[in-house]
Write an enzyme that holds these catalytic residues in place. Sequence first.
Site, short mmCIF file in Angstrom:
data_model
loop_
_atom_site.label_atom_id
_atom_site.label_comp_id
_atom_site.label_asym_id
_atom_site.label_seq_id
_atom_site.Cartn_x
_atom_site.Cartn_y
_atom_site.Cartn_z
N ARG A 64 0.75 -1.31 0.18
CA ARG A 64 -0.02 -0.01 -0.35
C ARG A 64 0.93 1.26 0.15
NH1 ARG A 64 -2.83 -3.79 -0.10
NH2 ARG A 64 -5.15 -4.14 0.65
N GLU B 97 -4.87 3.20 6.51
CA GLU B 97 -4.63 3.18 4.92
C GLU B 97 -5.58 4.21 4.29
OE1 GLU B 97 -5.53 -0.72 3.22
OE2 GLU B 97 -6.39 0.34 1.64
N SER C 57 -10.75 -1.24 3.84
CA SER C 57 -9.77 -1.45 5.19
C SER C 57 -9.24 0.02 5.49
CB SER C 57 -8.50 -2.13 4.74
OG SER C 57 -8.78 -3.59 4.41
N1 EPU Z 1 -9.78 -11.17 10.73
C1 EPU Z 1 -10.61 -11.14 12.11
N2 EPU Z 1 -11.68 -10.38 12.14
C2 EPU Z 1 -12.15 -9.64 11.45
C3 EPU Z 1 -11.28 -9.48 10.17
C4 EPU Z 1 -10.39 -10.35 9.85
O1 EPU Z 1 -10.40 -12.02 12.82
O2 EPU Z 1 -13.13 -8.94 11.46
C5 EPU Z 1 -8.76 -12.02 10.39
C6 EPU Z 1 -9.23 -13.40 9.96
O3 EPU Z 1 -8.38 -14.33 10.91
C7 EPU Z 1 -8.86 -13.51 8.66
C8 EPU Z 1 -7.64 -12.64 8.63
O4 EPU Z 1 -7.88 -11.34 9.57
O5 EPU Z 1 -8.29 -14.85 8.32
C9 EPU Z 1 -7.46 -11.77 7.38
O6 EPU Z 1 -8.66 -11.31 6.66
P1 EPU Z 1 -9.22 -11.22 5.30
O7 EPU Z 1 -8.75 -12.12 4.48
O8 EPU Z 1 -10.42 -10.35 5.32
O9 EPU Z 1 -8.12 -9.93 5.13
P2 EPU Z 1 -7.59 -8.60 5.73
O10 EPU Z 1 -6.29 -8.87 6.00
O11 EPU Z 1 -8.53 -8.22 6.70
C10 EPU Z 1 -6.67 -7.56 3.53
C11 EPU Z 1 -6.80 -6.29 2.85
C12 EPU Z 1 -7.87 -6.23 2.00
C13 EPU Z 1 -8.10 -7.27 1.10
C14 EPU Z 1 -7.95 -8.61 1.67
C15 EPU Z 1 -7.80 -9.76 1.03
C16 EPU Z 1 -5.37 -4.70 4.03
C17 EPU Z 1 -5.23 -3.58 4.81
N3 EPU Z 1 -6.33 -5.28 3.72
O12 EPU Z 1 -7.81 -7.53 4.50
O13 EPU Z 1 -8.04 -5.16 1.15
O14 EPU Z 1 -9.26 -7.25 0.24
O15 EPU Z 1 -6.69 -8.71 2.69
O16 EPU Z 1 -6.52 -9.74 0.12
O17 EPU Z 1 -4.18 -4.94 3.54
C18 EPU Z 1 -8.53 -2.52 1.26
O18 EPU Z 1 -7.30 -2.34 1.14
O19 EPU Z 1 -9.37 -1.71 1.44
C19 EPU Z 1 -8.85 -4.05 1.41
C20 EPU Z 1 -10.40 -4.29 1.62
#
Ligand code: EPU
Length: 337
Positions: free
Chosen positions: A164, A332, A236
């Site tokens: 990012r 972000e 995010s």
């Molecule tokens: N999780 C929780 N609770 C929550 C959300 C997530 O426990 O409420 C944990 C879960 O264990 C899950 C892990 O976090 O396995 C990862 O969650 P998720 O796959 O939803 O991805 P993320 O890390 O929360 C990132 C990006 C997203 C992108 C997804 C998929 C960032 C800041 N965010 O989210 O990007 O779509 O991975 O690759 O890196 C964005 O930038 O706006 C965005 C949505």
Amino acid sequence: MHFDQNHSLLNYNTFGLDVKTKYFFEFDSEENLIEALQHNDVKENLLLVIGQGSNLLFLNDFNGVVLHSAIRGIKLIEETEDAVLIEVGSGVIWDDLVAYCVQQRWSGIENLSLIPGETGAAAIQNIGAYGVEFKDVVQKVKTIQIADGQSCDFYLKACHYAYRESIFKKELKGQYIVTSVLLRLSKKPLFNLSYNHLENEVLKNGEINLENIRKTIIQIRESKLPDPKVLGNAGSFFMNPVVSREIFESLQLHFPAMPHYYVSQQEEKIPAGWLIEQCGWKGRTIGNVGVHAKQALVLVNYGGAKGKEIAELAVMIQQSVANKFGINLIPEVNFIS
Ligand code: EPU
């Protein structure tokens, strides 16, 4: 050349904040942009270039000039047996581009399906999802320098892309305006299904092909992330923190269930959504704003919120996470005041 005055930005920020800008101008070519940059209203005011505003938080009305790209079009520049090189205008809606590439059977950005925003912002932000980032496909970013109106091309290495991050968000922040990007996509079925259980999810929709990958990504996103047209949000809100191995190991001792991703031998990434959920924020509402019930990393405007209310909620969340885990969450989303 006409600059709209006191222009509403309601349709230019996905939080759905009812803010205005002193001047607004939409450019549809490089020449048009260069001309606008010579205008006194631009020279004498603060300048902000926006796409669909899917990563912006307006804290109040904007007392300056907002520029928006209407440079659209997807041009095939080069084609070999294995790959294509395309030039995409900065005003092309990112997901329209993904849909078009999938239809053409060009692979590389299907994992980035349904990310809100426009192509110019994708190049600044290095958008990423499900194991793929913008930097994996870009060859060149074409820009205009604000100070002198000169064209300036940045090849991949010069963009300094990281998670990012890019040179356009750091050293050269506010100095260049993206007009188009050149992307190299594969004509061979080269897929990236390494993220979590993505491959299994795709198989539930049938065989592994571009259409099914796009369909699956859209299903996953729709199941967790609120549609900004229905519920104001900017995806995010915070970046996932990257911590040293030492800090990670001590946290893991206290929180053995903490999810994490390997970054390097020295560092590990922790999902901010998990940290926020552990602090009890998931699904909580304060006034007009809240933390989404299905993804704690998403802050939402339930209607009629002011940018400051969202910013205050963000601070409360940062304080909770810092108190419980000793980690400072970095937004972000860009705050605009
Ligand atoms: N999780 C929780 N609770 C929550 C959300 C997530 O426990 O409420 C944990 C879960 O264990 C899950 C892990 O976090 O396995 C990862 O969650 P998720 O796959 O939803 O991805 P993320 O890390 O929360 C990132 C990006 C997203 C992108 C997804 C998929 C960032 C800041 N965010 O989210 O990007 O779509 O991975 O690759 O890196 C964005 O930038 O706006 C965005 C949505």
